[in-house]
Scaffold this motif. Structure first.
Motif, PDB file in Angstrom:
ATOM      1  N   THR A   1      30.785  -2.052 -34.683  1.00 46.99           N
ATOM      2  CA  THR A   1      31.499  -0.903 -35.248  1.00 46.99           C
ATOM      3  C   THR A   1      33.007  -1.129 -35.318  1.00 46.99           C
ATOM      4  O   THR A   1      33.723  -0.328 -35.912  1.00 46.99           O
ATOM      5  CB  THR A   1      31.239   0.359 -34.412  1.00 46.99           C
ATOM      6  OG1 THR A   1      31.807   0.182 -33.101  1.00 46.99           O
ATOM      7  CG2 THR A   1      29.746   0.627 -34.288  1.00 46.99           C
ATOM      8  N   TYR A   2      33.493  -2.203 -34.673  1.00 53.72           N
ATOM      9  CA  TYR A   2      34.924  -2.536 -34.623  1.00 53.72           C
ATOM     10  C   TYR A   2      35.737  -1.466 -33.884  1.00 53.72           C
ATOM     11  O   TYR A   2      36.927  -1.309 -34.125  1.00 53.72           O
ATOM     12  CB  TYR A   2      35.493  -2.757 -36.035  1.00 53.72           C
ATOM     13  CG  TYR A   2      34.769  -3.851 -36.766  1.00 53.72           C
ATOM     14  CD1 TYR A   2      34.995  -5.193 -36.476  1.00 53.72           C
ATOM     15  CD2 TYR A   2      33.810  -3.546 -37.739  1.00 53.72           C
ATOM     16  CE1 TYR A   2      34.308  -6.196 -37.130  1.00 53.72           C
ATOM     17  CE2 TYR A   2      33.110  -4.548 -38.395  1.00 53.72           C
ATOM     18  CZ  TYR A   2      33.364  -5.866 -38.079  1.00 53.72           C
ATOM     19  OH  TYR A   2      32.674  -6.857 -38.730  1.00 53.72           O
ATOM     20  N   GLU A   3      35.090  -0.785 -32.979  1.00 56.10           N
ATOM     21  CA  GLU A   3      35.774   0.239 -32.193  1.00 56.10           C
ATOM     22  C   GLU A   3      36.315  -0.373 -30.907  1.00 56.10           C
ATOM     23  O   GLU A   3      35.601  -1.047 -30.171  1.00 56.10           O
ATOM     24  CB  GLU A   3      34.818   1.381 -31.859  1.00 56.10           C
ATOM     25  CG  GLU A   3      35.484   2.543 -31.145  1.00 56.10           C
ATOM     26  CD  GLU A   3      34.535   3.700 -30.938  1.00 56.10           C
ATOM     27  OE1 GLU A   3      34.601   4.668 -31.705  1.00 56.10           O
ATOM     28  OE2 GLU A   3      33.699   3.619 -30.001  1.00 56.10           O
ATOM     29  N   VAL A   4      37.587  -0.143 -30.643  1.00 55.85           N
ATOM     30  CA  VAL A   4      38.242  -0.628 -29.430  1.00 55.85           C
ATOM     31  C   VAL A   4      38.690   0.582 -28.622  1.00 55.85           C
ATOM     32  O   VAL A   4      39.273   1.526 -29.168  1.00 55.85           O
ATOM     33  CB  VAL A   4      39.460  -1.517 -29.767  1.00 55.85           C
ATOM     34  CG1 VAL A   4      40.192  -1.941 -28.496  1.00 55.85           C
ATOM     35  CG2 VAL A   4      39.011  -2.745 -30.553  1.00 55.85           C
TER      36      VAL A   4
ATOM     37  N   LYS B   1      43.568  -8.819 -37.849  1.00 58.18           N
ATOM     38  CA  LYS B   1      43.951 -10.005 -37.091  1.00 58.18           C
ATOM     39  C   LYS B   1      44.107  -9.683 -35.607  1.00 58.18           C
ATOM     40  O   LYS B   1      43.749 -10.497 -34.751  1.00 58.18           O
ATOM     41  CB  LYS B   1      45.244 -10.591 -37.656  1.00 58.18           C
ATOM     42  CG  LYS B   1      45.528 -12.006 -37.195  1.00 58.18           C
ATOM     43  CD  LYS B   1      44.401 -12.969 -37.584  1.00 58.18           C
ATOM     44  CE  LYS B   1      44.320 -13.217 -39.055  1.00 58.18           C
ATOM     45  NZ  LYS B   1      43.271 -14.189 -39.409  1.00 58.18           N
ATOM     46  N   GLU B   2      44.624  -8.509 -35.283  1.00 52.16           N
ATOM     47  CA  GLU B   2      44.715  -8.097 -33.879  1.00 52.16           C
ATOM     48  C   GLU B   2      43.320  -8.001 -33.270  1.00 52.16           C
ATOM     49  O   GLU B   2      43.099  -8.439 -32.129  1.00 52.16           O
ATOM     50  CB  GLU B   2      45.428  -6.743 -33.775  1.00 52.16           C
ATOM     51  CG  GLU B   2      46.908  -6.794 -34.103  1.00 52.16           C
ATOM     52  CD  GLU B   2      47.511  -5.422 -34.313  1.00 52.16           C
ATOM     53  OE1 GLU B   2      48.735  -5.332 -34.492  1.00 52.16           O
ATOM     54  OE2 GLU B   2      46.756  -4.416 -34.318  1.00 52.16           O
ATOM     55  N   PHE B   3      42.389  -7.437 -34.031  1.00 48.34           N
ATOM     56  CA  PHE B   3      41.012  -7.317 -33.549  1.00 48.34           C
ATOM     57  C   PHE B   3      40.413  -8.701 -33.290  1.00 48.34           C
ATOM     58  O   PHE B   3      39.789  -8.940 -32.250  1.00 48.34           O
ATOM     59  CB  PHE B   3      40.160  -6.562 -34.569  1.00 48.34           C
ATOM     60  CG  PHE B   3      38.733  -6.336 -34.146  1.00 48.34           C
ATOM     61  CD1 PHE B   3      38.357  -5.161 -33.513  1.00 48.34           C
ATOM     62  CD2 PHE B   3      37.754  -7.299 -34.361  1.00 48.34           C
ATOM     63  CE1 PHE B   3      37.043  -4.945 -33.110  1.00 48.34           C
ATOM     64  CE2 PHE B   3      36.451  -7.114 -33.965  1.00 48.34           C
ATOM     65  CZ  PHE B   3      36.090  -5.921 -33.328  1.00 48.34           C
TER      66      PHE B   3
ATOM     67  N   ILE C   1      26.574  -6.544 -27.808  1.00 52.43           N
ATOM     68  CA  ILE C   1      27.462  -6.358 -28.946  1.00 52.43           C
ATOM     69  C   ILE C   1      28.793  -5.754 -28.518  1.00 52.43           C
ATOM     70  O   ILE C   1      29.705  -5.665 -29.318  1.00 52.43           O
ATOM     71  CB  ILE C   1      26.823  -5.473 -30.029  1.00 52.43           C
ATOM     72  CG1 ILE C   1      26.531  -4.077 -29.485  1.00 52.43           C
ATOM     73  CG2 ILE C   1      25.593  -6.126 -30.604  1.00 52.43           C
ATOM     74  CD1 ILE C   1      26.092  -3.089 -30.541  1.00 52.43           C
ATOM     75  N   THR C   2      28.909  -5.334 -27.261  1.00 50.77           N
ATOM     76  CA  THR C   2      30.156  -4.775 -26.766  1.00 50.77           C
ATOM     77  C   THR C   2      30.754  -5.713 -25.726  1.00 50.77           C
ATOM     78  O   THR C   2      30.100  -6.050 -24.744  1.00 50.77           O
ATOM     79  CB  THR C   2      29.941  -3.386 -26.139  1.00 50.77           C
ATOM     80  OG1 THR C   2      29.419  -2.508 -27.138  1.00 50.77           O
ATOM     81  CG2 THR C   2      31.258  -2.816 -25.624  1.00 50.77           C
ATOM     82  N   LEU C   3      31.980  -6.146 -25.977  1.00 50.38           N
ATOM     83  CA  LEU C   3      32.706  -6.980 -25.031  1.00 50.38           C
ATOM     84  C   LEU C   3      33.609  -6.068 -24.214  1.00 50.38           C
ATOM     85  O   LEU C   3      34.231  -5.152 -24.756  1.00 50.38           O
ATOM     86  CB  LEU C   3      33.542  -8.021 -25.768  1.00 50.38           C
ATOM     87  CG  LEU C   3      32.796  -8.919 -26.769  1.00 50.38           C
ATOM     88  CD1 LEU C   3      33.787  -9.807 -27.519  1.00 50.38           C
ATOM     89  CD2 LEU C   3      31.752  -9.757 -26.068  1.00 50.38           C
TER      90      LEU C   3
END
Length: 226
Positions: free
Chosen positions: A138-141, A153-155, A125-127
């Motif tokens: 979690t949409y954490e970068v 959109k950046e995500f 689940i983590t790239l």
């Protein structure tokens, strides 16, 4: 990631589109089976979310025809029918998963994530690439352990690039996966969003190698410079 939603009830379809776009997916809508089959056959999607009963051509026939065309896009079928025989029929013809209405939106998101990961990422689940990581749940970068805030959109753009590390991705391929089919984007829109990513991913980390690269005349990639 780009999703096709086939749903004849406009209120439900619009609600799904709004909810999924808030989760950084690009979403196209079709309200009948014939239009849905045309889009699914001619456009490139990461997942198809399909109602079982549709005017024109029903969901089972669409699944059957797509699989006969060797189109293996993951298909999640939605239906008010909860009988086991209906679920079995859909799966037997090539659907990948089945969700009975009414359903919790969080469960729908979890199933979508599982199906999109299945062919390419397994249980991952983590790239990540070098010291850059993106969590698709979690949409954490983060880069070098520091959190980076991205727009939806950046995500979506960064996620698509990270799913193809060290590969040059053309503008057309990016547009078809990150923006909707009917999105009215300007010729330089993708360049603008690439610049946004550079300003957040590369420029604040001057002591580290740049990761967002332009290959002029070809496209963009996440990778290390030559």
């Amino acid at each position: 990631m780009r999703i096709l939603v086939l749903e004849d009830e406009h209120i439900i379809a619009t609600s799904l589109k709004i909810g999924l776009e808030q989760e950084s997916y690009a979403v196209d809508l079709a309200f009948d089976g014939d239009e849905g089959l045309h889009l699914a056959s001619t456009e490139e999607y990461d997942l198809i979310l399909m109602d079982r009963l549709l005017p024109g051509m029903d969901g089972i026939e669409i699944v059957k025809q797509l699989r006969e065309q060797k189109i293996h896009t993951p298909i999640l079928m939605l239906t008010a029918k909860g009988q086991i025989v209906d679920r079995v029929e859909g799966l037997d013809f090539g659907a990948d998963d089945y969700l009975v209405k009414p359903f919790a939106f969080e469960e729908l998101l979890a199933r979508i994530r599982a199906l999109i990961r299945r062919p390419k990422e397994g249980d991952r689940i983590t790239l990540s690439f070098e010291d850059l990581s993106l969590d698709t749940t979690t949409y954490e970068v983060k880069r070098a352990g520091k959190k980076i805030k991205l727009s939806n959109k950046e995500f979506a753009l960064l996620e698509f690039l990270l799913r193809h590390p060290n590969q040059i991705i053309s503008k057309e391929k990016i547009r078809s996966h990150v923006w909707n089919y009917d999105a009215d984007i300007l010729p330089n829109t993708i360049e603008v969003y690439i610049r946004f990513l550079r300003n957040k991913i590369d420029k604040p980390f001057k002591d580290r190698p740049a990761l967002i690269h332009t290959e002029r005349g070809f496209g963009y990639k996440v990778g290390l410079g030559e």
